[in-house]
Each structure stands twice: as structure tokens, then as C-alpha cells.
Design a protein around this motif. Sequence first.
Motif, PDB file in Angstrom:
ATOM      1  N   THR A 180      -1.970   3.315  -4.718  1.00 20.79           N
ATOM      2  CA  THR A 180      -2.835   2.553  -3.821  1.00 20.79           C
ATOM      3  C   THR A 180      -3.922   3.444  -3.235  1.00 20.79           C
ATOM      4  O   THR A 180      -3.857   4.675  -3.336  1.00 20.79           O
ATOM      5  CB  THR A 180      -2.010   1.932  -2.677  1.00 20.79           C
ATOM      6  OG1 THR A 180      -1.528   2.989  -1.840  1.00 20.79           O
ATOM      7  CG2 THR A 180      -0.834   1.153  -3.213  1.00 20.79           C
ATOM      8  N   VAL A 238      -4.599   4.329  -0.322  1.00 17.88           N
ATOM      9  CA  VAL A 238      -4.215   5.328   0.684  1.00 17.88           C
ATOM     10  C   VAL A 238      -3.188   6.322   0.151  1.00 17.88           C
ATOM     11  O   VAL A 238      -2.678   7.146   0.900  1.00 17.88           O
ATOM     12  CB  VAL A 238      -3.674   4.679   1.976  1.00 17.88           C
ATOM     13  CG1 VAL A 238      -4.781   3.940   2.705  1.00 17.88           C
ATOM     14  CG2 VAL A 238      -2.516   3.750   1.685  1.00 17.88           C
ATOM     15  N   GLY A 239      -2.896   6.236  -1.135  1.00 21.76           N
ATOM     16  CA  GLY A 239      -2.047   7.262  -1.720  1.00 21.76           C
ATOM     17  C   GLY A 239      -0.582   6.891  -1.863  1.00 21.76           C
ATOM     18  O   GLY A 239       0.232   7.709  -2.259  1.00 21.76           O
ATOM     19  N   GLY A 240      -0.222   5.644  -1.556  1.00 24.19           N
ATOM     20  CA  GLY A 240       1.153   5.202  -1.780  1.00 24.19           C
ATOM     21  C   GLY A 240       1.288   4.657  -3.196  1.00 24.19           C
ATOM     22  O   GLY A 240       0.342   4.679  -3.977  1.00 24.19           O
ATOM     23  N   ASN A 242       0.807  -1.213   0.000  1.00 30.75           N
ATOM     24  CA  ASN A 242       0.000   0.000   0.000  1.00 30.75           C
ATOM     25  C   ASN A 242       0.845   1.270   0.000  1.00 30.75           C
ATOM     26  O   ASN A 242       0.312   2.375   0.031  1.00 30.75           O
ATOM     27  CB  ASN A 242      -0.948   0.008   1.206  1.00 30.75           C
ATOM     28  CG  ASN A 242      -2.044  -1.028   1.065  1.00 30.75           C
ATOM     29  OD1 ASN A 242      -2.940  -0.878   0.250  1.00 30.75           O
ATOM     30  ND2 ASN A 242      -1.951  -2.107   1.832  1.00 30.75           N
ATOM     31  N   GLY A 243       2.133   1.116   0.009  1.00 35.22           N
ATOM     32  CA  GLY A 243       3.020   2.277  -0.026  1.00 35.22           C
ATOM     33  C   GLY A 243       2.971   3.114   1.238  1.00 35.22           C
ATOM     34  O   GLY A 243       3.193   4.322   1.208  1.00 35.22           O
TER      35      GLY A 243
END
Lengths: 379, 351
Positions: B331, B333-335, A44-45
Amino acid sequence: MKYLTEFRDGELARKLVAEIRSAVTRSWAIMEVCGGQTHSIIRNGIDQLLPPEVELVHGPGCPVCVTPVELIDKAHAIAAAPGVIFCSFGDMLRVPGTAGDLFQVKGRGGDVRVVYSPLDAVKLARENPTREVVFFGIGFETTAPANAMAVVQAQRLGLSNFSVLVSHVLVPPAIEAILGSPANRVQAFLAAGHVCCVMGYHQYPALAERFRVPIVVTGFEPLDLLDGIRRAVLQLEAGTATVENAYPRVVTFEGNRPAQAVLADVFEETDRAWRGIGVIPRSGWRLRAAYRAFDAEARFDVSGIRSVEPAACRSGEVLRGTLKPHQCAAFGKECTPRAPLGATMVSSEGACAAYYNYGRLVDLGTGRIGSAGAVACPA
Amino acid sequence: MSGVNPDNWTCPLPLRDYPNVVLGHGGGGKLSAELVEHLFLPAFRNDALAALGDAAIVPPVAGRLALTTDCYVVRPLFFPGGCIGDLAVNGTVNDLAVSGARPLYLTAGFILEEGLPLAALGDIVARMAAAARAAGVAIVTGDTKVVERGHGDGCFVTTAGVGAVPDGLTLGPERARPGDAVVVSGAIGNHGIAIMSVREGLEFETIIASDTAPLNGLVNEMLAACPNVRVMRDPTRGGVAATLNEIAGRSKVGIEIDEACLPIDPQVWAACELLGLDPLMVANEGKLVAVVPPSDADRLVAAMREHPFGARAAVIGTVSDQHAGMVVARTAVGGRRVVTLPVGEQLPRIC
Ligand code: SF4
């Protein structure tokens, strides 16, 4: 599925990140114990969203990765024996032993089957009374109750052709070993939610107090992880060291009592070797004497096996949190998921695999993931 | 199963004497002839096949010829949403269609395992015929062999296809350019999860059905609306991840997708979560991925949504001039993460 989207909400994620950023005043190293958490973080980074002061250190919580090579070799020897149906979770099939993996044993004629539950292996044993059915029982406290149930069930059914190759490992002794090591740099832990779901977290307050380390029980969704990190950072900044439960929708203090009772009936604590780490006292489970008939190591003679680990693999350091996967010289060169040197590169929860599969944008200098242009998402 | 019932057949040496495939059905003698005459011919019915020559003779076609072949091996033979038969027809039709070809003719090879119920074979063949009709192609020649019990999974099917590519049209995975939009035609992962759930006996609350479907009609609509489409591929084994990686590699570009834009059915998503699978890597049998110049993207998606097999078409990302050869996902959530290829099959996780 709404249930899941709630834990991936981008807006809430930004709020948690902002809170972490404003709380941080200095550098901290926080270890997520479980490989499932590692994968969620990289996939998810999440590591890229954190301020540079907060470093996530990946822990030893991948059962596939820590299974010692001797045991993998024993599994291969048993799987290759005539008349055996060797059952394993899919994860184990690509883990390299001294001479290849279980897929190669299968290719040479071994009857190796992927099962989704140890009870499927019990069923196979019932259906194949003339064959020896062996289940590779690996995992932490999460998978152990089902494996224990399988043994109990096999005993009830009077099966004499079912056995388990047991390699269970336990989380709290591993945390203790990491904290007790002179090389340790971990200052806080995100405890593995699934493990605590079974075992509760009553073992942790003593650890937190003795080593002055905050421990936050954390789930696996992006928001679970960000909240766990936030709580760990707040404690570190405040100088407190207590146990917090950031996963109350799944975890209670006591844990799952019936599961614990089955575990206590079937297993007893034992010293266990961890791949790349070495023996940790009382860190594993083996079958109690009453269930010795179901112990594959007792049933098959696999004592004379000589195992060799590739010298280049530094997965022991990766698993102890002292080395990041991309800092290993073999990473992405001699060692890839296609030709892995260590289990951490093949397991779906292994840190090396997570970095290779999801994180190859990592800037090797900073350890941070590079930022290219934004992605458009039309409605 | 609903297809051909051997009990209804009347012939001098009725197939119903043998309710299951026997070695003689592949021997080239009377039993083989019967299989052709009473099972394949009535189902596939067309002049080229009826001539029963050593080769099917068909009229000349305009444009460039497209040829493809594919072998189908699937366990179980019947699964929610389809069977090996419609899969074998649709798969080959789709390989032609996404190459820009109008599918015309198919050939069909069967490797049958001794003991396969003839009723099951009849059903497979009936569904192949229906799929061919739906796609507007003719099955013009074929072959049958029988292997001994224990030497096959009931039935393997190989289909080859011939199609015609109109002059002036070129599609190819090497044609993506930075700035282009990446489009998928609908929800991904259904076929792979459908197969896995029946094969492994996993029970989900709702039945997940395969998405197997012929895409040539959808492709026609797409090319009519946007003759500038640069790439089309059907993301079968290896899923959308494998297709995008192939395009990125062959075109020497980067591809950036947004996970929030991916159409994924909730039950497929739930199953993937449970099994630790990435829906991007799960197989599809009725979906396509397209790359178009940015100015055409909206028009293309609008045209696709008019067609039943493209009703949930969506732009999922863009082609970039960064990280050539690599696919990157933003992703929820912003990653960001790399979208890689599975080494072999995806393996369900331990815990
Ligand atoms: S990258 Fe490969 S060789 Fe290096 S530590 Fe990880 S598994 Fe071992």
C-alpha cells in the motif's frame, strides 16, 4: 485527487510511525470505533506499521454488522410482500438473516433495489403510486440526516406509499456500554470522523473525564489514522484523558447544526438491540409519533417473526473488541464472505470481512502480518 | 445516435413501416429477410456473409485454431465511450488476441426485445461494423431472434470468434514463474465506472468513458518485441484483481503488486473512493495484463508505450515464490494487504 494523495504520503507515514515508536513505553489497546476506519487500517496495512505494544481493537461502528437479525428478517418479510418495492443500500443485500439474504428474496421474485440515496426511494414512490416503497434506513449518525430528509420530503409530497424500516444506532451510548463493561480492555478511542462531522464532539468530554479515557476524533485516510493513533499514544503515555480533534478539516465541536435540527424533528431516542451485543439503552433512533405514518414496522405486520442467530458466530465479541476475527474458530472455514455466518463477514465495513479480504497474511500466533520480499516498483 | 436511419431506406416493404422491432423481425419471414438485407448486410459487408449460406465458408488458415464465444448484456445499451455493439466485437477480439491468436472471423447473434427502436439497432450494428473494421476481422454469419416486450433488456448480443495461433507460440495463465514482471497496458477501472455512472445516474465532474478497444494490434507489437511473454489476459469482469488471482492460482505462485504503480485515472479513483469500490476489481474492456520474464520487462513496456492502446503501460509488480495462489498489494503507506476476489458484484457502501 491531489487532496487524497496528501493523506497517503509514504514519507509522512514513516515520520508518524517513528514518533509513535519513540513515544511508546508499554502496551496499549486503542479502539477505532468505526468500521470504515477498521477497513482503512487493514486495507492499508497500518496495523503492521505499528510497534507491537500498540494494539488496535476494532469497534462496533459498522451499521450493517450491528443491525439485529430480527430487523433483517423483518426486512426480508416486507421485501417479499406483494406489491412492495424494497430499497436498500447495496451493503445490506448479502447480510444473512435467519433464512438467507436479500439477494435470495430478490431471486424468489421480491422487487429489491439498490439505491444510493434515500431520496431515490422517495422518487420511486412518486413514480409508482400503486406500489408500496419501503426504504431500509440503517446507519449511524452519518446516514441518519439523509434518511430524516427523505421522510420530511415524503411528508411534504403527501406520499402515502412510502415508508422507512428504521434501525438507526448512535455511537456515544455504544462507547459508554463498552467502557462500562467489566470485560473492557480499551484504553483510548479513535472517534469516527464522519459521525462527528454531523454531531460534533461535544458529547465526548464528559465520557473522557468519567472513564479517564483519551478520545481522538479521527478521519479515514492512512495519515489521519496514524495521526489519531499518535495522539492517543501520547495521551496514554502522559496519563491524560482529553478529547482531541485530529480531523479539523471536516469536524467542528458543534457539528452540523441544520442536520441536527432535522434529526431532532424526525427522530427520538429509543433503546435499541445491537446484533451480537444486546440492547443498549437510548442507543438508537426511531421515528417520532408525528411521522408514524412513514414507519414500515407500523405499516406491515412483522411482529410475529422468530429469528435465530448461528451459534458458532462470535461477532458480538468481535464488535465489543474482546475477540479478533481470526480468533473465531469459524473464520475462513465455515465462515467466508461467500458463506458468511455473521454480518461482520459480509459488510464492506465489517471487521471479519476486513481480515478475510485484506489480512489473510496474518500470523495467527502473533496477530501480525508476515513479511515477505519487497515489491519492485520501477518508475 | 448516428448510425443507420430507417427513413432513408427504400425497398418494397420498407423497414420504416416499423420504426421499432416487432415480433415478425425474428419470424424468419419477409421482415426477418429485410432486417438482414437492409441492416446487417450493408453494415458488415463481406463475401462470406453475402453468400447467406447456413454456414459461412472461409478459406483454410495456417496455425492452430482458436475459438471463443461471449454473451453481452449491458444496461444501458449506449454509454460514454461505446455501446453494446463495439463491446461485443472488441470483447471477442480481445479474448482471441490475449490467447495469442490472430482474430479472423466473428459470428453475431442478436436477441432483440420487441419495441427496440430500429434506429438504435442500426446504430449498434454500425458500431459493430466499425469495430470489426478497426480490428481487421470479418463478421461472417449471425442470427436474430425477437423476444416479447418485457423479456429482454432491448438487445443482447452474442459473438463467437475464430482466430489462428502461430506455431510455437503458447500463452497461458499457468505459465507465470517466480521473478517474472507483471505489466498492465493502461489505466484501469474506466469501463466499470463509466457503466455504473450512467446506470445509476451518478454525476461526476468529468464524464468517465469506457475504455473499450480492440487489443490485437497491441498484442502483435508486444509479441514482436518479446516473443517470451508468458501470460496475457484481458481483465474484464472482476477487474485486474480477478485476473491476477487466476494467474496466481493456475501458476501456483504468489503475486506482489505495488498500489503506487497502478495507472488509475484521477476521476476513476475519485469515483471509487466515493462508492467504496476497489479499482482493482472494477471491469475493463480495453486493457490487458501480461506476465514476462524479468529481463524482458523494460523492452515489453517500451514497445507497448509505442502503441496508442498501451501508452500508459506499466510494471505493477512481480511474481514471487511466497504465498502461492495469493495476490498481495503493497500500500501507499508501506503496509501490505491481500488482493482478493469479490464474491459477486461489488456493492457500493453505506457511508
Ligand atoms: S468470522 Fe464469521 S462466524 Fe466468526 S465472528 Fe466473524 S462473522 Fe461470526
